[in-house]
Design a protein around this motif. Structure first.
Motif, PDB file in Angstrom:
ATOM      1  N   ARG A   1       0.836  -1.201   0.000  1.00  0.00           N
ATOM      2  CA  ARG A   1       0.000   0.000   0.000  1.00  0.00           C
ATOM      3  C   ARG A   1       0.871   1.251   0.000  1.00  0.00           C
ATOM      4  NH1 ARG A   1      -4.322  -2.331  -1.939  1.00  0.00           N
ATOM      5  NH2 ARG A   1      -5.216  -3.921  -0.568  1.00  0.00           N
ATOM      6  N   GLY A   2       1.783   1.326  -0.939  1.00  0.00           N
ATOM      7  CA  GLY A   2       2.677   2.473  -1.021  1.00  0.00           C
ATOM      8  C   GLY A   2       3.877   2.126  -1.871  1.00  0.00           C
ATOM      9  N   ASN A   3       4.906   2.938  -1.777  1.00  0.00           N
ATOM     10  CA  ASN A   3       6.125   2.715  -2.550  1.00  0.00           C
ATOM     11  C   ASN A   3       7.278   2.339  -1.634  1.00  0.00           C
ATOM     12  OD1 ASN A   3       4.936   3.484  -5.083  1.00  0.00           O
ATOM     13  ND2 ASN A   3       5.066   5.626  -4.403  1.00  0.00           N
ATOM     14  N   CYS A   4       7.981   1.286  -1.998  1.00  0.00           N
ATOM     15  CA  CYS A   4       9.132   0.857  -1.204  1.00  0.00           C
ATOM     16  C   CYS A   4      10.251   1.893  -1.301  1.00  0.00           C
ATOM     17  CB  CYS A   4       9.669  -0.480  -1.711  1.00  0.00           C
ATOM     18  SG  CYS A   4       8.578  -1.880  -1.438  1.00  0.00           S
ATOM     19  N   PRO A   5      10.900   2.214  -0.193  1.00  0.00           N
ATOM     20  CA  PRO A   5      12.079   3.074  -0.264  1.00  0.00           C
ATOM     21  C   PRO A   5      13.153   2.402  -1.113  1.00  0.00           C
ATOM     22  CG  PRO A   5      11.350   2.781   2.006  1.00  0.00           C
ATOM     23  CD  PRO A   5      10.598   1.792   1.182  1.00  0.00           C
ATOM     24  N   SER A   6      13.951   3.184  -1.770  1.00  0.00           N
ATOM     25  CA  SER A   6      15.020   2.605  -2.581  1.00  0.00           C
ATOM     26  C   SER A   6      15.960   1.796  -1.699  1.00  0.00           C
ATOM     27  CB  SER A   6      15.804   3.713  -3.295  1.00  0.00           C
ATOM     28  OG  SER A   6      16.404   4.575  -2.356  1.00  0.00           O
ATOM     29  N   GLU A   7      16.372   0.665  -2.209  1.00  0.00           N
ATOM     30  CA  GLU A   7      17.326  -0.229  -1.558  1.00  0.00           C
ATOM     31  C   GLU A   7      16.772  -0.930  -0.314  1.00  0.00           C
ATOM     32  OE1 GLU A   7      20.975   1.805  -0.841  1.00  0.00           O
ATOM     33  OE2 GLU A   7      21.296   2.282  -2.954  1.00  0.00           O
ATOM     34  N   CYS A   8      15.475  -0.847  -0.060  1.00  0.00           N
ATOM     35  CA  CYS A   8      14.900  -1.578   1.079  1.00  0.00           C
ATOM     36  C   CYS A   8      14.485  -2.972   0.621  1.00  0.00           C
ATOM     37  CB  CYS A   8      13.687  -0.847   1.655  1.00  0.00           C
ATOM     38  SG  CYS A   8      12.948  -1.718   3.068  1.00  0.00           S
ATOM     39  N   ASN A   9      15.035  -3.985   1.273  1.00  0.00           N
ATOM     40  CA  ASN A   9      14.732  -5.369   0.903  1.00  0.00           C
ATOM     41  C   ASN A   9      14.300  -6.204   2.105  1.00  0.00           C
ATOM     42  OD1 ASN A   9      17.112  -5.588   2.312  1.00  0.00           O
ATOM     43  ND2 ASN A   9      18.161  -6.879   0.809  1.00  0.00           N
ATOM     44  N   LEU A  10      13.867  -5.548   3.179  1.00  0.00           N
ATOM     45  CA  LEU A  10      13.661  -6.259   4.441  1.00  0.00           C
ATOM     46  C   LEU A  10      12.548  -7.299   4.371  1.00  0.00           C
ATOM     47  CD1 LEU A  10      14.192  -3.475   7.123  1.00  0.00           C
ATOM     48  CD2 LEU A  10      15.846  -4.857   5.863  1.00  0.00           C
ATOM     49  N   CYS A  11      11.480  -7.011   3.634  1.00  0.00           N
ATOM     50  CA  CYS A  11      10.401  -7.998   3.525  1.00  0.00           C
ATOM     51  C   CYS A  11      10.905  -9.262   2.842  1.00  0.00           C
ATOM     52  CB  CYS A  11       9.201  -7.417   2.782  1.00  0.00           C
ATOM     53  SG  CYS A  11       9.522  -6.922   1.068  1.00  0.00           S
ATOM     54  N   TYR A  12      11.750  -9.080   1.852  1.00  0.00           N
ATOM     55  CA  TYR A  12      12.282 -10.221   1.102  1.00  0.00           C
ATOM     56  C   TYR A  12      13.253 -11.029   1.961  1.00  0.00           C
ATOM     57  CZ  TYR A  12      13.357 -12.692  -3.257  1.00  0.00           C
ATOM     58  OH  TYR A  12      13.476 -13.642  -4.240  1.00  0.00           O
ATOM     59  N   VAL A  13      14.033 -10.334   2.773  1.00  0.00           N
ATOM     60  CA  VAL A  13      14.984 -11.005   3.660  1.00  0.00           C
ATOM     61  C   VAL A  13      14.253 -11.860   4.687  1.00  0.00           C
ATOM     62  CG1 VAL A  13      16.721 -10.643   5.466  1.00  0.00           C
ATOM     63  CG2 VAL A  13      16.792  -9.272   3.377  1.00  0.00           C
ATOM     64  N   ALA A  14      13.167 -11.342   5.257  1.00  0.00           N
ATOM     65  CA  ALA A  14      12.490 -12.011   6.367  1.00  0.00           C
ATOM     66  C   ALA A  14      11.631 -13.193   5.935  1.00  0.00           C
ATOM     67  CB  ALA A  14      11.623 -11.003   7.121  1.00  0.00           C
ATOM     68  N   CYS A  15      11.159 -13.196   4.701  1.00  0.00           N
ATOM     69  CA  CYS A  15      10.219 -14.228   4.258  1.00  0.00           C
ATOM     70  C   CYS A  15      10.845 -15.626   4.306  1.00  0.00           C
ATOM     71  CB  CYS A  15       9.754 -13.925   2.837  1.00  0.00           C
ATOM     72  SG  CYS A  15       8.682 -15.208   2.138  1.00  0.00           S
ATOM     73  N   PRO A  16      10.146 -16.605   4.878  1.00  0.00           N
ATOM     74  CA  PRO A  16      10.693 -17.961   4.950  1.00  0.00           C
ATOM     75  C   PRO A  16      10.656 -18.721   3.633  1.00  0.00           C
ATOM     76  CG  PRO A  16       8.479 -17.944   5.851  1.00  0.00           C
ATOM     77  CD  PRO A  16       8.839 -16.507   5.566  1.00  0.00           C
ATOM     78  N   ARG A  17      10.023 -18.151   2.610  1.00  0.00           N
ATOM     79  CA  ARG A  17       9.957 -18.835   1.321  1.00  0.00           C
ATOM     80  C   ARG A  17      10.771 -18.140   0.233  1.00  0.00           C
ATOM     81  NH1 ARG A  17       9.233 -22.613   3.863  1.00  0.00           N
ATOM     82  NH2 ARG A  17       7.417 -24.009   3.915  1.00  0.00           N
TER      83      ARG A  17
END
Length: 367
Positions: free
Chosen positions: A244-260
């Motif tokens: 629901r918005g725009n990811c800040p540049s260079e932010c990858n935290l959701c991808y890092v945390a995901c178990p899949r």
């Protein structure tokens, strides 16, 4: 991101435990983990709440009429409040299973501190597996202080448990190969080092998470992406994460945390595939001494011990929604009465990390 919670016990399924292990493994990236103790559950599969509701309706059963669900001996059981019992071959209920469960090869929560489940033990008892020194100490202390009693797990029970765990590994590895062959990669099974992981995920954002995991039926609905997002722009709607918005540049935290997404070998080692139950220090049959509950009430008794003895300050458990029968809802609590109320298997997925983030946000608003 820095979490406000210190000392939380997470009760979770194998995929949720992997998420907790990833968050714990990358404190410099994701902040200090709020989860200090991982109590893992045995899990063959989870069911979509909406699909299960419709399946029962087709059999003239309303969710609100069900007192307890069970999956055992190749059948799906629904015990109704009026005393009736609905029984159907598990193969018929498989249509309700979440797609992500078909690529999970962990039956006994191999990355937990303690794992618990009914398979392998006699009725009224649970099988309890201590995997870490922390888990072993909790098991021994809970027994010494009278919360649980234990006995050796019989060899026949151990063999049954190993056979079931190996069955899940074998069948779901086949599904993984099938998906890979039609360009639907299961990337959490790509073995790599921490350094390779950091390189691989460096430029990945929510759009990549969506294409690599969510859109191909890989999301386990743990809420780790929601928890990790520093901008609070990930929501969980219609049982899937949404941006629901725009990811800040260079932010990858959701991808890092995901178990899949990718999981480094430092977290999920390759040799676990060769061990039916993963690594462990001790395995026993156990039951609670002072509480009643499903399969001996062991999980509830352990959580009571954890809270009473301040092993952690709070626990995350999964209760049922008051408004939507059998829809699971995560609860963060330090109240043993709430723990008791939440006892029992729900058989549907729930974003357990969401409650941690929501509570953090509330505390920040107050402060």
């Amino acid at each position: 991101m820095t979490a406000n919670h210190k000392g939380v016990t997470l009760v979770g399924t194998p995929c949720q435990i992997i998420a907790a292990a990833k968050i714990e493994h990358y404190p410099e990236t994701l902040g200090e983990s709020p989860v200090d103790f991982k109590l893992g559950l045995f899990c063959m599969e989870n069911f979509s709440h909406s699909y299960l509701k419709e399946f029962l309706k087709q059999n003239e059963i309303e969710m609100g009429d069900v007192d307890q669900f069970r999956v055992e001996k190749g059948h799906f059981w629904a015990y109704l409040k009026n005393g009736d019992v609905f029984k159907t071959p598990l193969s018929k209920a498989k249509a309700c299973m979440r797609k992500n469960c078909q690529v999970c090869v962990d039956y006994t929560s191999e990355l937990a501190d303690l794992s618990v489940g009914s398979v392998g033990s006699a009725p009224g008892w649970s099988t309890l597996i201590a995997r870490t020194e922390k888990g072993l100490q909790a098991l021994q202390n809970a027994e010494n202080k009278g919360y649980i009693e234990t006995k050796p797990l019989e060899q026949s029970g151990l063999k049954l448990l190993e056979n079931l765990a190996n069955k899940k590994k074998k069948e779901n590895k086949g599904e993984i190969r099938k998906r890979e062959s039609v360009a639907r990669p299961v990337i959490y099974r790509r073995y790599m080092s921490d350094a390779e992981f950091e390189t691989e995920v460096a430029s990945c954002q929510f759009d990549d998470l969506k294409s690599d995991v969510i859109d191909i039926g890989g999301c386990v609905l743990c809420g780790a992406c929601y928890y990790a997002c520093p901008e609070n722009i990930i929501s969980i709607e219609d049982r899937k994460p949404q941006l629901r918005g725009n990811c800040p540049s260079e932010c990858n935290l959701c991808y890092v945390a995901c178990p899949r997404t990718y999981v480094s070998q430092e977290i999920l080692s390759r040799d676990l595939d060769q061990k039916a139950l993963g690594d462990y220090l001790k395995i026993v049959s156990a039951r609670a001494t002072n509480v009643e509950g499903q399969d001996g009430g062991v999980a509830t008794a352990l959580l009571n011990y954890i809270l009473d003895e301040n092993v952690t300050e709070e626990v995350v458990v999964v209760d049922k929604s008051e408004q939507n029968p059998w829809k699971p809802e995560a609860v963060l609590t330090s109240d043993t009465e709430e723990v008791k109320k939440a006892a029992g298997t729900k058989y549907s997925a729930c974003p357990v990390f969401k409650v941690l983030k929501d509570n953090d946000n509330k505390e920040k608003e107050v402060s």
